[in-house]
Scaffold this motif. Structure first.
Motif, PDB file in Angstrom:
ATOM      1  N   ALA A 218       4.414 -16.484   6.604  1.00  0.00           N
ATOM      2  CA  ALA A 218       4.324 -15.323   7.124  1.00  0.00           C
ATOM      3  C   ALA A 218       4.660 -14.282   6.428  1.00  0.00           C
ATOM      4  CB  ALA A 218       5.176 -15.288   8.420  1.00  0.00           C
ATOM      5  N   GLY A 219       5.783 -14.581   5.468  1.00  0.00           N
ATOM      6  CA  GLY A 219       6.442 -13.586   4.575  1.00  0.00           C
ATOM      7  C   GLY A 219       5.471 -13.219   3.348  1.00  0.00           C
ATOM      8  N   LYS A 220       4.823 -14.625   2.971  1.00  0.00           N
ATOM      9  CA  LYS A 220       3.976 -14.389   1.678  1.00  0.00           C
ATOM     10  C   LYS A 220       2.759 -13.657   2.094  1.00  0.00           C
ATOM     11  CE  LYS A 220       5.411 -18.440  -1.071  1.00  0.00           C
ATOM     12  NZ  LYS A 220       5.076 -19.847  -1.791  1.00  0.00           N
ATOM     13  N   ARG A 221       2.167 -14.005   3.376  1.00  0.00           N
ATOM     14  CA  ARG A 221       1.113 -13.268   3.720  1.00  0.00           C
ATOM     15  C   ARG A 221       1.257 -11.736   3.662  1.00  0.00           C
ATOM     16  NH1 ARG A 221      -1.021 -12.551   8.981  1.00  0.00           N
ATOM     17  NH2 ARG A 221      -3.143 -12.498   9.381  1.00  0.00           N
ATOM     18  N   LYS A 222       2.322 -11.242   4.202  1.00  0.00           N
ATOM     19  CA  LYS A 222       2.876  -9.824   4.385  1.00  0.00           C
ATOM     20  C   LYS A 222       2.860  -9.412   3.121  1.00  0.00           C
ATOM     21  CE  LYS A 222       7.209  -9.312   4.656  1.00  0.00           C
ATOM     22  NZ  LYS A 222       8.602  -9.420   5.425  1.00  0.00           N
ATOM     23  N   LEU A 223       3.606 -10.062   2.206  1.00  0.00           N
ATOM     24  CA  LEU A 223       3.515  -9.405   0.685  1.00  0.00           C
ATOM     25  C   LEU A 223       2.374  -9.563  -0.106  1.00  0.00           C
ATOM     26  CD1 LEU A 223       6.119  -8.665  -0.984  1.00  0.00           C
ATOM     27  CD2 LEU A 223       6.028 -11.107  -2.036  1.00  0.00           C
ATOM     28  N   ARG A 224       1.615 -10.345   0.297  1.00  0.00           N
ATOM     29  CA  ARG A 224       0.293 -10.211  -0.243  1.00  0.00           C
ATOM     30  C   ARG A 224      -0.528  -8.701   0.130  1.00  0.00           C
ATOM     31  NH1 ARG A 224      -1.547 -14.579   1.008  1.00  0.00           N
ATOM     32  NH2 ARG A 224      -2.672 -14.119   2.946  1.00  0.00           N
ATOM     33  N   ARG A 225      -0.477  -8.536   1.347  1.00  0.00           N
ATOM     34  CA  ARG A 225      -1.119  -7.549   2.133  1.00  0.00           C
ATOM     35  C   ARG A 225      -0.424  -6.334   1.588  1.00  0.00           C
ATOM     36  NH1 ARG A 225      -1.536  -8.768   8.516  1.00  0.00           N
ATOM     37  NH2 ARG A 225      -3.018 -10.255   8.306  1.00  0.00           N
ATOM     38  N   ILE A 226       0.849  -6.154   1.153  1.00  0.00           N
ATOM     39  CA  ILE A 226       1.302  -4.977   0.591  1.00  0.00           C
ATOM     40  C   ILE A 226       0.905  -4.818  -0.878  1.00  0.00           C
ATOM     41  CG2 ILE A 226       3.601  -4.253  -0.366  1.00  0.00           C
ATOM     42  CD1 ILE A 226       4.896  -5.288   2.161  1.00  0.00           C
ATOM     43  N   ARG A 227       0.879  -5.791  -1.586  1.00  0.00           N
ATOM     44  CA  ARG A 227       0.263  -5.817  -2.970  1.00  0.00           C
ATOM     45  C   ARG A 227      -1.114  -5.140  -2.934  1.00  0.00           C
ATOM     46  NH1 ARG A 227       3.402 -10.891  -4.729  1.00  0.00           N
ATOM     47  NH2 ARG A 227       5.189 -10.124  -5.849  1.00  0.00           N
ATOM     48  N   GLY A 244      10.212 -10.889  -0.049  1.00  0.00           N
ATOM     49  CA  GLY A 244       9.898 -10.623   1.330  1.00  0.00           C
ATOM     50  C   GLY A 244      10.483  -9.322   1.726  1.00  0.00           C
ATOM     51  N   ASP A 245      11.820  -9.120   1.281  1.00  0.00           N
ATOM     52  CA  ASP A 245      12.480  -7.661   1.932  1.00  0.00           C
ATOM     53  C   ASP A 245      12.420  -6.355   0.904  1.00  0.00           C
ATOM     54  OD1 ASP A 245      14.007  -8.757  -0.161  1.00  0.00           O
ATOM     55  OD2 ASP A 245      15.827  -8.965   1.023  1.00  0.00           O
ATOM     56  N   MET A 275      -0.034   0.733   3.245  1.00  0.00           N
ATOM     57  CA  MET A 275       0.741  -0.767   3.154  1.00  0.00           C
ATOM     58  C   MET A 275       1.426  -1.200   4.205  1.00  0.00           C
ATOM     59  SD  MET A 275       2.294   0.311  -0.498  1.00  0.00           S
ATOM     60  CE  MET A 275       3.714  -0.794  -0.491  1.00  0.00           C
ATOM     61  N   ARG A 276       2.187   0.029   5.137  1.00  0.00           N
ATOM     62  CA  ARG A 276       2.875  -0.306   6.286  1.00  0.00           C
ATOM     63  C   ARG A 276       1.860  -0.727   7.467  1.00  0.00           C
ATOM     64  NH1 ARG A 276       5.686   5.197   7.566  1.00  0.00           N
ATOM     65  NH2 ARG A 276       6.039   4.186   9.504  1.00  0.00           N
ATOM     66  N   ARG A 277       0.662   0.121   7.665  1.00  0.00           N
ATOM     67  CA  ARG A 277      -0.151  -0.288   8.666  1.00  0.00           C
ATOM     68  C   ARG A 277      -0.662  -1.562   8.542  1.00  0.00           C
ATOM     69  NH1 ARG A 277      -5.682  -0.113   8.685  1.00  0.00           N
ATOM     70  NH2 ARG A 277      -5.467   1.049   6.907  1.00  0.00           N
ATOM     71  N   VAL A 278      -1.250  -1.903   7.335  1.00  0.00           N
ATOM     72  CA  VAL A 278      -2.163  -3.253   7.082  1.00  0.00           C
ATOM     73  C   VAL A 278      -0.886  -4.519   7.004  1.00  0.00           C
ATOM     74  CG1 VAL A 278      -3.202  -4.704   5.372  1.00  0.00           C
ATOM     75  CG2 VAL A 278      -3.814  -2.149   5.517  1.00  0.00           C
TER      76      VAL A 278
END
Length: 438
Positions: A218-227, A244-245, A275-278
């Motif tokens: 879940a953390g990697k998925r979040k990070l990938r979306r941010i990038r 992740g943080d 980034m926040r929304r996605v």
């Protein structure tokens, strides 16, 4: 289907002429038609130099047609070794930056032209052979597609690895104040006149706490979306070191540090909003602009700005020094800060009063808004503010005292060491009185 070595090859012919012979005889004309269709229907091929299109690309087309003709003649699918030239050609396209979908589509165009060439002479009596040759085309296309895609992504992975190494080397040189110009020259990278330095704090996604869900995934998925969103909404190559943080992002800017416009900062702010929304998480960023040689100092400033914004309970978003100027100055260590902190110190034993004062300040000195935030009646807010005024001698509802109370609360936060902690940890720290500032 594939045949054993001892199995005789199929006899596929239309109008008495073997299909493999039809393809071989029409090879020059057929290759020309394939090239014409590539230029017309796969736009990237129309941008290639004429000598590449008529030279290398034509040879690859002819090799593909020849391999299929050999398959019709022998009844056996080509081996990986026999398709090596096609794999190498796909690797070259990857190196040139040609999209993989364009490469795959090109081979489908070639297969379609081969099928048209063979079926042109077919009659109703050739139905069985039409079905057989169609299956063979699909089998050949499957083998060829697998080979081509494997070659493409093997090269693309190597290219991405090299690009990532180059970015990491430049980022390290910038952050450590090393030889940025020499590092960029060694890796063939461009260094802009300015970087917008972002120090990011990224909240946890709800999925990271769900039972049965891997928090790592879940953390990697979040990070990938941010990038992805950062690269999508910002021009140029962004240098990042993220976990992740949160972490660091250097956004290239073609404007000198002292001349970065509000519009340029607005674009970065918009990127942060996406980034926040996605990603579905809160993101707080401290930001500063700096020339390449001044990046180390800008990193420290951006981190401090972000910490000050968090400690003063600002909402998620992007903050620069002008946005937190008062809090930033008030939180600098010194006798003035300690004196200000002492003004609010009596409320550390009455956390409900201090929380009410904070909410009143956050809500723009509106008792109704503070009451709504604290889930209590406005009269309760009034009572607590009066009690806080009696204890401290400062009335936050009074114009002359309001600014002093705000400054004193910021100084108290700094004195209690809540800068840089999470909001929840900061609140716990505020509720646990320690020794007053000396």
């Amino acid at each position: 289907m594939e045949r054993d070595e001892g199995t005789p090859p199929p006899s596929l012919a239309f109008d008495g002429v073997d299909l493999h012979q039809r393809l071989s005889d029409a090879l020059p004309e057929l290759a020309e038609r394939v090239l014409e269709r590539l230029v017309d229907h796969v736009p990237v091929y129309d941008t290639m130099p004429a000598e590449q299109l008529r030279g290398e690309i034509r040879r690859v087309v002819e090799q593909g047609i020849g391999s299929f003709a050999a398959m019709l003649r022998t009844g056996r699918l080509p081996t990986d070794n026999q398709l090596l030239a096609l794999r190498q050609s796909a690797a070259k396209r990857a190196e040139e930056g040609v999209p993989v979908e364009a490469v795959v589509r090109a081979y489908h165009v070639g297969a379609q032209e081969c099928l048209r060439q063979m079926l042109a002479q077919a009659t109703a009596d050739d139905l069985e052979h039409v079905q057989a040759v169609t299956v063979l085309v699909l089998q050949f296309l499957e083998r060829m597609t697998v080979t081509v895609v494997a070659g493409f992504f093997a090269e693309r992975q190597a290219v991405l690895g090299e690009e990532q190494s180059a970015r990491q080397a430049l980022l390290t040189a910038l952050v450590e104040g090393a030889d940025v110009t020499g590092t960029a020259a060694r890796w063939g990278l461009d260094v802009p006149p300015c970087y917008l330095v972002l120090d990011l704090a990224v909240g946890a996604h709800p999925d990271e706490a769900l039972a049965g869900v891997s928090p790592v995934i879940a953390g990697k998925r979040k990070l990938r979306r941010i990038r992805v969103e950062l690269d999508r909404h910002v021009e140029g190559t962004v240098l990042t070191a993220l976990s992740g943080d949160g972490g660091l992002a250097l956004v290239p800017c073609r404007t000198a540090p002292g001349h970065v416009t509000d519009q340029e900062w607005a674009r970065v702010t918009a990127a942060l909003t996406h980034m926040r929304r996605v990603a579905g998480v809160d993101i707080m960023a401290g930001a500063a602009a700096a020339a390449p040689g001044d990046v180390p100092a800008a990193v420290a400033l951006a981190q401090e700005v972000r910490r000050v914004a968090a400690a003063s309970e600002r909402p998620p978003g992007l903050y620069r020094l002008p946005d937190v100027l008062l809090e930033y100055q008030l939180m600098r260590p010194g006798p003035a800060r300690d004196e200000l902190a002492r003004l609010m110190w009596p409320l550390t034993t009455r956390p409900e009063l201090l929380d009410t004062v904070r909410a009143y300040l956050r809500c723009g000195l509106s008792r109704r808004a503070a009451a709504q935030e604290l889930c209590m009646h406005p009269n309760t807010v009034d009572y607590r503010l009066r009690r806080a005024a009696e204890i401290t001698g400062l009335d936050v509802t009074s114009g002359p005292d309001a600014l002093r109370v705000r400054a004193a609360v910021s100084a108290l936060d700094a004195a209690q060491g809540t800068i840089g902690t999470s909001p929840s940890a900061a609140r716990r720290s505020r509720r646990a009185p320690a020794d007053p500032p000396r």
